[in-house]
Write a protein that holds these residues in place. Sequence first.
Motif, short mmCIF file in Angstrom:
data_model
loop_
_atom_site.label_atom_id
_atom_site.label_comp_id
_atom_site.label_asym_id
_atom_site.label_seq_id
_atom_site.Cartn_x
_atom_site.Cartn_y
_atom_site.Cartn_z
N ALA A 1 0.83 -1.21 0.00
CA ALA A 1 0.00 0.00 0.00
C ALA A 1 0.86 1.25 0.00
O ALA A 1 0.58 2.23 -0.71
CB ALA A 1 -0.93 0.00 1.21
N TYR A 2 1.95 1.23 0.78
CA TYR A 2 2.88 2.36 0.84
C TYR A 2 3.47 2.67 -0.53
O TYR A 2 3.47 3.82 -0.99
CB TYR A 2 3.98 2.05 1.85
N GLN A 3 3.96 1.64 -1.20
CA GLN A 3 4.56 1.84 -2.52
C GLN A 3 3.52 2.29 -3.54
O GLN A 3 3.79 3.14 -4.40
CB GLN A 3 5.23 0.54 -2.98
N PHE A 4 2.32 1.73 -3.44
CA PHE A 4 1.22 2.10 -4.32
C PHE A 4 0.87 3.58 -4.18
O PHE A 4 0.83 4.33 -5.16
CB PHE A 4 0.00 1.23 -4.00
N PHE A 5 0.64 4.02 -2.94
CA PHE A 5 0.26 5.41 -2.70
C PHE A 5 1.40 6.37 -3.06
O PHE A 5 1.16 7.44 -3.64
CB PHE A 5 -0.14 5.61 -1.24
N LEU A 6 2.63 6.00 -2.68
CA LEU A 6 3.76 6.89 -2.94
C LEU A 6 4.00 7.07 -4.43
O LEU A 6 4.28 8.17 -4.91
CB LEU A 6 5.02 6.35 -2.25
N GLY A 7 3.90 5.97 -5.19
CA GLY A 7 4.08 6.06 -6.63
C GLY A 7 3.07 7.00 -7.27
O GLY A 7 3.41 7.85 -8.10
N TYR A 8 1.80 6.87 -6.87
CA TYR A 8 0.75 7.75 -7.41
C TYR A 8 0.96 9.19 -6.95
O TYR A 8 0.67 10.13 -7.71
CB TYR A 8 -0.63 7.25 -6.99
N ALA A 9 1.41 9.37 -5.72
CA ALA A 9 1.65 10.73 -5.21
C ALA A 9 2.71 11.43 -6.05
O ALA A 9 2.57 12.61 -6.41
CB ALA A 9 2.07 10.69 -3.75
N TYR A 10 3.79 10.70 -6.39
CA TYR A 10 4.85 11.29 -7.21
C TYR A 10 4.42 11.49 -8.66
O TYR A 10 4.99 12.31 -9.38
CB TYR A 10 6.12 10.45 -7.13
N GLN A 11 3.43 10.74 -9.10
CA GLN A 11 2.87 10.97 -10.43
C GLN A 11 2.18 12.33 -10.50
O GLN A 11 2.13 12.98 -11.54
CB GLN A 11 1.84 9.88 -10.78
N GLN A 12 1.64 12.78 -9.35
CA GLN A 12 0.81 13.98 -9.32
C GLN A 12 1.49 15.20 -8.70
O GLN A 12 1.15 16.33 -9.05
CB GLN A 12 -0.48 13.70 -8.54
N GLY A 13 2.41 14.98 -7.76
CA GLY A 13 2.92 16.11 -6.98
C GLY A 13 4.42 16.22 -6.92
O GLY A 13 5.16 15.34 -7.39
N ASP A 14 4.88 17.31 -6.33
CA ASP A 14 6.30 17.59 -6.19
C ASP A 14 6.94 16.73 -5.11
O ASP A 14 6.30 16.40 -4.10
CB ASP A 14 6.51 19.07 -5.83
N LEU A 15 8.21 16.44 -5.29
CA LEU A 15 8.99 15.73 -4.27
C LEU A 15 8.99 16.53 -2.97
O LEU A 15 8.81 15.97 -1.88
CB LEU A 15 10.42 15.52 -4.75
N SER A 16 9.19 17.84 -3.07
CA SER A 16 9.29 18.69 -1.89
C SER A 16 7.95 18.88 -1.19
O SER A 16 7.90 19.44 -0.09
CB SER A 16 9.88 20.06 -2.27
N ARG A 17 6.86 18.44 -1.79
CA ARG A 17 5.55 18.52 -1.17
C ARG A 17 5.12 17.14 -0.65
O ARG A 17 4.63 16.99 0.47
CB ARG A 17 4.51 19.03 -2.17
N VAL A 18 5.32 16.10 -1.45
CA VAL A 18 4.88 14.75 -1.09
C VAL A 18 5.70 14.18 0.05
O VAL A 18 5.16 13.66 1.03
CB VAL A 18 4.96 13.82 -2.32
N TYR A 19 7.03 14.26 -0.06
CA TYR A 19 7.91 13.59 0.89
C TYR A 19 7.69 14.06 2.34
O TYR A 19 7.57 13.23 3.25
CB TYR A 19 9.37 13.79 0.48
N PRO A 20 7.64 15.38 2.61
CA PRO A 20 7.44 15.81 3.99
C PRO A 20 6.12 15.33 4.58
O PRO A 20 6.05 14.98 5.77
CB PRO A 20 7.48 17.34 3.90
N ILE A 21 5.05 15.33 3.78
CA ILE A 21 3.75 14.87 4.29
C ILE A 21 3.80 13.38 4.59
O ILE A 21 3.36 12.92 5.66
CB ILE A 21 2.63 15.17 3.27
N ALA A 22 4.33 12.60 3.65
CA ALA A 22 4.39 11.14 3.82
C ALA A 22 5.33 10.75 4.95
O ALA A 22 5.02 9.88 5.78
CB ALA A 22 4.82 10.47 2.51
N ARG A 23 6.49 11.39 5.01
CA ARG A 23 7.50 11.05 6.00
C ARG A 23 7.15 11.59 7.39
O ARG A 23 7.38 10.94 8.40
CB ARG A 23 8.86 11.59 5.56
N GLY A 24 6.59 12.80 7.42
CA GLY A 24 6.27 13.41 8.70
C GLY A 24 4.98 12.88 9.31
O GLY A 24 4.84 12.84 10.54
N GLY A 25 4.03 12.48 8.46
CA GLY A 25 2.76 12.00 8.98
C GLY A 25 2.87 10.67 9.70
O GLY A 25 2.13 10.41 10.67
N ALA A 26 3.79 9.82 9.26
CA ALA A 26 3.90 8.47 9.83
C ALA A 26 4.24 8.46 11.32
O ALA A 26 3.55 7.80 12.10
CB ALA A 26 4.91 7.66 9.03
#
Length: 280
Positions: A71-96
């Motif tokens: 699920a993590y790889q699935f969501f992260l792959g789609y997130a990077y398809q749509q958004g910036d690294l500098s936006r996706v990574y902090p939300i995904a990494r900080g939210g956990a």
Amino acid sequence: MSAFIFVSILMAALLHASWNALIKTGDNKLAGMMVMALGHGVIGLITIATQPMPEGTVWLWLLGSATFHTAYQFFLGYAYQQGDLSRVYPIARGGAPMLVLLVNGIALGEYLSLSSYVGIGLLGVGIVLMARGVFTSGESRKMLPFAIGSAFATAGYSIVDGLGAREMDNAVAYVGWLFVIAAVTYPALMISVHGTSILRINRKTWLLGMCGAAASYTSYIIAVWAMTQAPIALVTAMRETSILFAVLLGWLVFGEKMSRGKAISALLIVAGVVITRLPY
């Protein structure tokens, strides 16, 4: 802590941000993530060749963890398809870590220190501000649910892996078997969703995915080694500098917009994660 250990931890953080950047670089982020999963599987096969077989309920923990990793790889792959690294990574990494702390405190009844509450508060503010920036910067809003989904999945496998590795009492073997199982489940999911067309992977994607797998695994090994040489709380806190590395890579390598709001949000997330790692 010696200067060598300090630099090694920073290198692990940079490698973690870098494999995310490699996936973001590829033409097909989903295929790149699949190649990385296969690379992890190869490493896992090499690892388990000299390790014992899991027994009993350990298999349930492994299957549960593989589900969360998929699920993590699935969501992260789609997130990077749509958004910036500098936006996706902090939300995904900080939210956990925020979600893990909340689950441990509420569902599992574990004691939360004052620093944990302060850290959770900073994390929440930073993530809300980072998410709000999606709506005010003209970026695609489609990335937000995927980035949040990635954070939930990361929290899930963090809890399951901690309990599963304890039950098996062999972290190296546990992670090796996990890599092997996840190397089957994630490609299977991608094929079921996209059909066999997802298997038409070009040379660039293969190269980026395999490099990502090597960077991810090396980062993990360095982190585990550092935890045997220095206080675990200090090592885990320093690893969160990966968020800053990801933001800088997005800005400098991909030319992503670096607004004051994004920079402040990233700093709040890093501060929140570091504070939650403090032992008091």
